[in-house]
Design a protein around this motif. Sequence first.
Motif, PDB file in Angstrom:
ATOM      1  N   LYS A  65       0.815  -1.213   0.000  1.00 51.27           N
ATOM      2  CA  LYS A  65       0.000   0.000   0.000  1.00 51.27           C
ATOM      3  C   LYS A  65       0.851   1.267   0.000  1.00 51.27           C
ATOM      4  CE  LYS A  65      -4.245  -1.423   2.275  1.00 51.27           C
ATOM      5  NZ  LYS A  65      -5.125  -1.163   3.410  1.00 51.27           N
ATOM      6  N   HIS A  66       2.129   1.132   0.355  1.00 46.89           N
ATOM      7  CA  HIS A  66       2.978   2.313   0.514  1.00 46.89           C
ATOM      8  C   HIS A  66       3.872   2.559  -0.705  1.00 46.89           C
ATOM      9  CE1 HIS A  66       1.653   2.321   4.677  1.00 46.89           C
ATOM     10  NE2 HIS A  66       1.916   1.025   4.699  1.00 46.89           N
ATOM     11  N   CYS A  67       4.528   1.489  -1.202  1.00 45.90           N
ATOM     12  CA  CYS A  67       5.453   1.665  -2.326  1.00 45.90           C
ATOM     13  C   CYS A  67       4.969   0.981  -3.610  1.00 45.90           C
ATOM     14  CB  CYS A  67       6.842   1.139  -1.960  1.00 45.90           C
ATOM     15  SG  CYS A  67       6.924  -0.635  -1.645  1.00 45.90           S
ATOM     16  N   TYR A  68       3.840   0.295  -3.543  1.00 45.77           N
ATOM     17  CA  TYR A  68       3.193  -0.358  -4.691  1.00 45.77           C
ATOM     18  C   TYR A  68       4.070  -1.419  -5.352  1.00 45.77           C
ATOM     19  CZ  TYR A  68       0.288   3.708  -3.974  1.00 45.77           C
ATOM     20  OH  TYR A  68      -0.485   4.679  -3.413  1.00 45.77           O
ATOM     21  N   HIS A  69       4.906  -2.108  -4.585  1.00 42.47           N
ATOM     22  CA  HIS A  69       5.682  -3.222  -5.096  1.00 42.47           C
ATOM     23  C   HIS A  69       4.855  -4.502  -4.969  1.00 42.47           C
ATOM     24  CE1 HIS A  69       9.276  -0.681  -4.984  1.00 42.47           C
ATOM     25  NE2 HIS A  69       9.817  -1.595  -5.778  1.00 42.47           N
ATOM     26  N   PHE A  70       5.208  -5.484  -5.785  1.00 41.19           N
ATOM     27  CA  PHE A  70       4.531  -6.783  -5.738  1.00 41.19           C
ATOM     28  C   PHE A  70       4.979  -7.532  -4.488  1.00 41.19           C
ATOM     29  CE2 PHE A  70       4.316 -11.330  -6.967  1.00 41.19           C
ATOM     30  CZ  PHE A  70       2.946 -11.403  -7.108  1.00 41.19           C
ATOM     31  N   LEU A  71       4.035  -8.127  -3.773  1.00 42.61           N
ATOM     32  CA  LEU A  71       4.332  -8.848  -2.542  1.00 42.61           C
ATOM     33  C   LEU A  71       4.164 -10.350  -2.760  1.00 42.61           C
ATOM     34  CD1 LEU A  71       2.450  -6.586   0.019  1.00 42.61           C
ATOM     35  CD2 LEU A  71       4.893  -6.584  -0.526  1.00 42.61           C
ATOM     36  N   LEU A  72       5.267 -11.069  -2.594  1.00 43.42           N
ATOM     37  CA  LEU A  72       5.258 -12.519  -2.668  1.00 43.42           C
ATOM     38  C   LEU A  72       5.926 -13.016  -1.396  1.00 43.42           C
ATOM     39  CD1 LEU A  72       4.441 -14.859  -4.538  1.00 43.42           C
ATOM     40  CD2 LEU A  72       6.780 -14.870  -5.362  1.00 43.42           C
ATOM     41  N   PRO A  73       5.195 -13.744  -0.539  1.00 50.12           N
ATOM     42  CA  PRO A  73       5.747 -14.147   0.754  1.00 50.12           C
ATOM     43  C   PRO A  73       7.102 -14.832   0.635  1.00 50.12           C
ATOM     44  CG  PRO A  73       3.427 -14.661   0.655  1.00 50.12           C
ATOM     45  CD  PRO A  73       3.823 -14.198  -0.717  1.00 50.12           C
ATOM     46  N   SER A  74       7.994 -14.436   1.528  1.00 48.95           N
ATOM     47  CA  SER A  74       9.371 -14.910   1.687  1.00 48.95           C
ATOM     48  C   SER A  74      10.308 -14.439   0.580  1.00 48.95           C
ATOM     49  CB  SER A  74       9.451 -16.438   1.823  1.00 48.95           C
ATOM     50  OG  SER A  74       9.299 -17.047   0.573  1.00 48.95           O
ATOM     51  N   ILE A  75       9.801 -13.815  -0.472  1.00 46.85           N
ATOM     52  CA  ILE A  75      10.666 -13.267  -1.512  1.00 46.85           C
ATOM     53  C   ILE A  75      10.686 -11.744  -1.425  1.00 46.85           C
ATOM     54  CG2 ILE A  75      11.027 -13.036  -4.004  1.00 46.85           C
ATOM     55  CD1 ILE A  75       9.896 -15.846  -4.296  1.00 46.85           C
ATOM     56  N   THR A  76       9.519 -11.125  -1.355  1.00 52.25           N
ATOM     57  CA  THR A  76       9.465  -9.667  -1.273  1.00 52.25           C
ATOM     58  C   THR A  76       8.756  -9.168  -0.016  1.00 52.25           C
ATOM     59  OG1 THR A  76       7.433  -9.600  -2.568  1.00 52.25           O
ATOM     60  CG2 THR A  76       9.517  -9.385  -3.772  1.00 52.25           C
ATOM     61  N   CYS A  77       8.249 -10.087   0.811  1.00 57.87           N
ATOM     62  CA  CYS A  77       7.573  -9.660   2.032  1.00 57.87           C
ATOM     63  C   CYS A  77       7.597 -10.776   3.074  1.00 57.87           C
ATOM     64  CB  CYS A  77       6.131  -9.244   1.751  1.00 57.87           C
ATOM     65  SG  CYS A  77       5.048 -10.605   1.309  1.00 57.87           S
ATOM     66  N   GLN A  78       7.274 -10.398   4.289  1.00 54.07           N
ATOM     67  CA  GLN A  78       7.156 -11.349   5.394  1.00 54.07           C
ATOM     68  C   GLN A  78       5.709 -11.328   5.862  1.00 54.07           C
ATOM     69  OE1 GLN A  78       8.899 -10.014   9.068  1.00 54.07           O
ATOM     70  NE2 GLN A  78       9.315 -12.095   9.736  1.00 54.07           N
ATOM     71  N   VAL A  79       5.122 -12.503   6.085  1.00 53.36           N
ATOM     72  CA  VAL A  79       3.731 -12.603   6.528  1.00 53.36           C
ATOM     73  C   VAL A  79       3.707 -13.274   7.889  1.00 53.36           C
ATOM     74  CG1 VAL A  79       1.440 -13.505   6.007  1.00 53.36           C
ATOM     75  CG2 VAL A  79       2.930 -12.775   4.159  1.00 53.36           C
ATOM     76  N   ARG A  80       3.029 -12.619   8.839  1.00 50.18           N
ATOM     77  CA  ARG A  80       2.861 -13.187  10.180  1.00 50.18           C
ATOM     78  C   ARG A  80       1.395 -13.112  10.560  1.00 50.18           C
ATOM     79  NH1 ARG A  80       6.043  -9.603  13.906  1.00 50.18           N
ATOM     80  NH2 ARG A  80       5.427  -8.081  12.387  1.00 50.18           N
ATOM     81  N   MET A  81       0.971 -14.045  11.397  1.00 48.00           N
ATOM     82  CA  MET A  81      -0.383 -14.038  11.941  1.00 48.00           C
ATOM     83  C   MET A  81      -0.270 -13.762  13.428  1.00 48.00           C
ATOM     84  SD  MET A  81      -2.138 -14.783   9.349  1.00 48.00           S
ATOM     85  CE  MET A  81      -2.437 -15.833   7.961  1.00 48.00           C
TER      86      MET A  81
END
Length: 106
Positions: A65-81
Amino acid sequence: MKRRINKNLQLQIAEKRIEKLFSYAEKQAKAGNLPHAHNAIRIARNIAMRTTYKMPKKFKHQMCKHCYHFLLPSITCQVRMRNGKKIITCFYCHKQMRYPYKDIDY
């Protein structure tokens, strides 16, 4: 003289193109070609803004939402619950997005 396309047809075309661009971005990100993935997301976002197409959640959650990059877990982002929320941290801008999720009772 240009012929105008009606709004419903324009939104259908935009929806198909955005779906194709997101699938292309996912393929490119998995192949390690991140600049092409980010460029596809930028084009999809521009199409959505130009046609006033409201992107579905499945696409919104794949884009920072901030830089409009593509998010793919463990490659471009980290996902936590945590605490009923899905927290996504972007590796480019290091900002977090929080989305609610419901626990599934088995």
